[in-house]
Design a protein around this motif. Structure first.
Motif, PDB file in Angstrom:
ATOM      1  N   LYS A 182       0.825  -1.211   0.000  1.00 55.63           N
ATOM      2  CA  LYS A 182       0.000   0.000   0.000  1.00 55.63           C
ATOM      3  C   LYS A 182       0.859   1.261   0.000  1.00 55.63           C
ATOM      4  O   LYS A 182       0.561   2.219  -0.709  1.00 55.63           O
ATOM      5  CB  LYS A 182      -0.935   0.012   1.210  1.00 55.63           C
ATOM      6  CG  LYS A 182      -2.131  -0.889   1.081  1.00 55.63           C
ATOM      7  CD  LYS A 182      -3.039  -0.741   2.295  1.00 55.63           C
ATOM      8  CE  LYS A 182      -4.288  -1.581   2.123  1.00 55.63           C
ATOM      9  NZ  LYS A 182      -5.196  -1.432   3.272  1.00 55.63           N
ATOM     10  N   ALA A 183       1.925   1.263   0.788  1.00 51.87           N
ATOM     11  CA  ALA A 183       2.819   2.424   0.835  1.00 51.87           C
ATOM     12  C   ALA A 183       3.501   2.635  -0.516  1.00 51.87           C
ATOM     13  O   ALA A 183       3.642   3.762  -0.996  1.00 51.87           O
ATOM     14  CB  ALA A 183       3.856   2.256   1.943  1.00 51.87           C
ATOM     15  N   GLN A 184       3.905   1.532  -1.128  1.00 52.03           N
ATOM     16  CA  GLN A 184       4.551   1.624  -2.438  1.00 52.03           C
ATOM     17  C   GLN A 184       3.576   2.149  -3.497  1.00 52.03           C
ATOM     18  O   GLN A 184       3.932   3.013  -4.293  1.00 52.03           O
ATOM     19  CB  GLN A 184       5.097   0.258  -2.847  1.00 52.03           C
ATOM     20  CG  GLN A 184       5.950   0.303  -4.093  1.00 52.03           C
ATOM     21  CD  GLN A 184       6.544  -1.059  -4.413  1.00 52.03           C
ATOM     22  OE1 GLN A 184       5.961  -2.096  -4.092  1.00 52.03           O
ATOM     23  NE2 GLN A 184       7.693  -1.057  -5.042  1.00 52.03           N
ATOM     24  N   GLU A 185       2.352   1.667  -3.476  1.00 50.88           N
ATOM     25  CA  GLU A 185       1.345   2.145  -4.430  1.00 50.88           C
ATOM     26  C   GLU A 185       1.007   3.615  -4.194  1.00 50.88           C
ATOM     27  O   GLU A 185       0.783   4.361  -5.140  1.00 50.88           O
ATOM     28  CB  GLU A 185       0.087   1.283  -4.372  1.00 50.88           C
ATOM     29  CG  GLU A 185       0.232  -0.051  -5.067  1.00 50.88           C
ATOM     30  CD  GLU A 185       0.658   0.063  -6.529  1.00 50.88           C
ATOM     31  OE1 GLU A 185      -0.013   0.796  -7.290  1.00 50.88           O
ATOM     32  OE2 GLU A 185       1.657  -0.570  -6.904  1.00 50.88           O
ATOM     33  N   ALA A 186       0.985   4.036  -2.936  1.00 52.29           N
ATOM     34  CA  ALA A 186       0.699   5.432  -2.617  1.00 52.29           C
ATOM     35  C   ALA A 186       1.835   6.347  -3.080  1.00 52.29           C
ATOM     36  O   ALA A 186       1.618   7.538  -3.322  1.00 52.29           O
ATOM     37  CB  ALA A 186       0.467   5.587  -1.120  1.00 52.29           C
ATOM     38  N   LEU A 187       3.035   5.789  -3.206  1.00 51.43           N
ATOM     39  CA  LEU A 187       4.188   6.579  -3.656  1.00 51.43           C
ATOM     40  C   LEU A 187       4.100   6.926  -5.141  1.00 51.43           C
ATOM     41  O   LEU A 187       4.685   7.916  -5.582  1.00 51.43           O
ATOM     42  CB  LEU A 187       5.480   5.811  -3.351  1.00 51.43           C
ATOM     43  CG  LEU A 187       6.790   6.557  -3.485  1.00 51.43           C
ATOM     44  CD1 LEU A 187       6.813   7.795  -2.591  1.00 51.43           C
ATOM     45  CD2 LEU A 187       7.951   5.630  -3.133  1.00 51.43           C
ATOM     46  N   LYS A 188       3.366   6.146  -5.911  1.00 52.04           N
ATOM     47  CA  LYS A 188       3.265   6.407  -7.354  1.00 52.04           C
ATOM     48  C   LYS A 188       2.651   7.778  -7.668  1.00 52.04           C
ATOM     49  O   LYS A 188       3.272   8.575  -8.375  1.00 52.04           O
ATOM     50  CB  LYS A 188       2.497   5.289  -8.058  1.00 52.04           C
ATOM     51  CG  LYS A 188       3.298   4.010  -8.187  1.00 52.04           C
ATOM     52  CD  LYS A 188       2.521   2.942  -8.919  1.00 52.04           C
ATOM     53  CE  LYS A 188       3.348   1.682  -9.092  1.00 52.04           C
ATOM     54  NZ  LYS A 188       2.624   0.646  -9.842  1.00 52.04           N
TER      55      LYS A 188
END
Length: 129
Positions: free
Chosen positions: A46-52
């Protein structure tokens, strides 16, 4: 042109950047406190996807900074010669802001493997450079 097009855009993008990256920070803080392995991995994703989207905003900010730098360079070259210092400061500020965007985008990309999204971001990044 700048005051009507770029400055309102930057104001909006800065606000979006703050909101989007705050979400990343919250997810990372949650992740770092998690002890359950399954929930930990879910929070990592989730954190990685939010970084996009937070990274994509920086591309837009960088585009605006490049536009400001172009205008500042034009004024430096063609404008009132006695005020070259002011346009030089504007040019340096725009270039510094663009450099900051490029640096943070590079840092963010380190969290990702190679997929179509990263390829697209790297292409846009190359154009900004």
């Amino acid at each position: 042109d700048l005051s009507e097009r770029i400055f309102p855009s930057l104001e909006e993008l800065f606000q979006k950047d703050a909101v989007l990256f705050d979400k990343v920070i919250q997810l990372r803080e949650e992740r770092d406190k998690e002890t359950d392995l399954q929930r930990l991995n879910n929070l990592k994703l989730k954190a990685q996807e939010a970084l996009k989207p937070a990274t994509e905003i920086l591309l837009q900010i960088g585009d605006n900074c490049a536009d400001i730098a172009y205008h500042a360079a034009f004024v430096f070259d063609k404008g009132f010669k006695a005020a070259k210092g002011d346009s030089g400061v504007a040019l340096n500020g725009a270039v510094a802001a663009l450099g900051g965007c490029l640096s943070v985008i590079d840092l963010n990309l380190a969290y990702f493997g190679c997929d179509q999204w990263t390829i697209n971001v790297r292409e846009q990044l190359a154009k900004l450079r």
